[in-house]
Design a protein around this motif. Structure first.
Motif, PDB file in Angstrom:
ATOM      1  N   HIS A  21      18.648 160.777   1.886  1.00 32.83           N
ATOM      2  CA  HIS A  21      18.560 161.111   0.466  1.00 32.83           C
ATOM      3  C   HIS A  21      17.825 162.433   0.222  1.00 32.83           C
ATOM      4  O   HIS A  21      16.834 162.727   0.879  1.00 32.83           O
TER       5      HIS A  21
ATOM      6  N   LYS B 114      13.724 160.720   3.307  1.00 33.47           N
ATOM      7  CA  LYS B 114      14.055 159.356   2.869  1.00 33.47           C
ATOM      8  C   LYS B 114      15.414 158.939   3.424  1.00 33.47           C
ATOM      9  O   LYS B 114      16.418 159.634   3.236  1.00 33.47           O
TER      10      LYS B 114
ATOM     11  N   ASP C 140      17.861 155.177   4.378  1.00 34.75           N
ATOM     12  CA  ASP C 140      18.015 153.731   4.360  1.00 34.75           C
ATOM     13  C   ASP C 140      19.334 153.353   4.992  1.00 34.75           C
ATOM     14  O   ASP C 140      20.182 154.205   5.244  1.00 34.75           O
TER      15      ASP C 140
ATOM     16  N   PHE D  96      22.490 151.251   4.103  1.00 36.00           N
ATOM     17  CA  PHE D  96      23.135 150.732   2.902  1.00 36.00           C
ATOM     18  C   PHE D  96      24.272 149.805   3.328  1.00 36.00           C
ATOM     19  O   PHE D  96      25.201 150.225   4.014  1.00 36.00           O
TER      20      PHE D  96
ATOM     21  N   PRO E  61      14.195 151.097   5.290  1.00 34.53           N
ATOM     22  CA  PRO E  61      14.650 149.968   4.463  1.00 34.53           C
ATOM     23  C   PRO E  61      16.145 149.689   4.635  1.00 34.53           C
ATOM     24  O   PRO E  61      16.913 150.575   5.035  1.00 34.53           O
TER      25      PRO E  61
ATOM     26  N   THR F 268      19.267 148.307   2.228  1.00 37.06           N
ATOM     27  CA  THR F 268      19.643 148.128   0.826  1.00 37.06           C
ATOM     28  C   THR F 268      20.996 147.433   0.787  1.00 37.06           C
ATOM     29  O   THR F 268      21.881 147.756   1.582  1.00 37.06           O
TER      30      THR F 268
ATOM     31  N   SER G 147      24.349 146.133  -1.570  1.00 37.22           N
ATOM     32  CA  SER G 147      25.165 146.117  -2.769  1.00 37.22           C
ATOM     33  C   SER G 147      26.028 144.872  -2.676  1.00 37.22           C
ATOM     34  O   SER G 147      26.762 144.690  -1.705  1.00 37.22           O
TER      35      SER G 147
END
Length: 135
Positions: free
Chosen positions: A16, A95, A97, A99, A127, A129, A131
């Motif tokens: 990100h 950053k 992650d 996903f 992390p 994440t 959806s």
């Protein structure tokens, strides 16, 4: 007639808000991003909107009907040869992650991840994440 129940999964690594690193990431790893955009770029699916963030991402190359564990293992297979470089970026506070996508037409089902699927998370310490889309 009842619809056939489906379960679709995906997994990708997202980096990100580091557009200045997009080219470097591709050059140092040799990985071609599945998608990337910079803040202010026009969205392909909606030319009237612009992205509000930067993303460089690479996804598992498996079909959506593969399990989430399989997607995570496939993604780790892509990333693992370059894990030291990604860890360097993480140490510089870039950053990242993982996903994961889950899509189904069953509103009373779930999914699981076998322990080996978490190796990418344990190694990179980033992390995960999710959806979740139920249609």
């Amino acid at each position: 007639m009842d619809k056939e129940v489906y379960f679709n999964f995906s997994a990708g690594l997202r980096i990100h808000n580091s557009s200045e690193l997009h080219e470097e990431i591709t050059i140092k790893t040799g990985l071609i991003p599945t998608s990337s955009h910079k803040k202010g770029d026009t969205k392909q699916h909606n030319p009237n909107q612009k992205y509000t963030n930067d993303i460089w991402s690479i996804k598992s190359q498996l079909e959506e009907n593969n399990s989430l564990t399989e997607h995570l293992l496939s993604l780790w297979g892509i990333i693992k040869p370059h894990k030291d470089y990604f860890k360097e970026l993480i140490e510089k506070n870039v950053k990242m992650d993982i996903f994961c996508g889950y899509r189904s037409n069953c509103d009373h089902c779930g999914f699981d991840i076998n322990p080996e699927g978490f190796e990418i998370i344990r190694e990179l310490k980033i992390p995960i994440t999710f959806s979740v889309i139920i249609t």
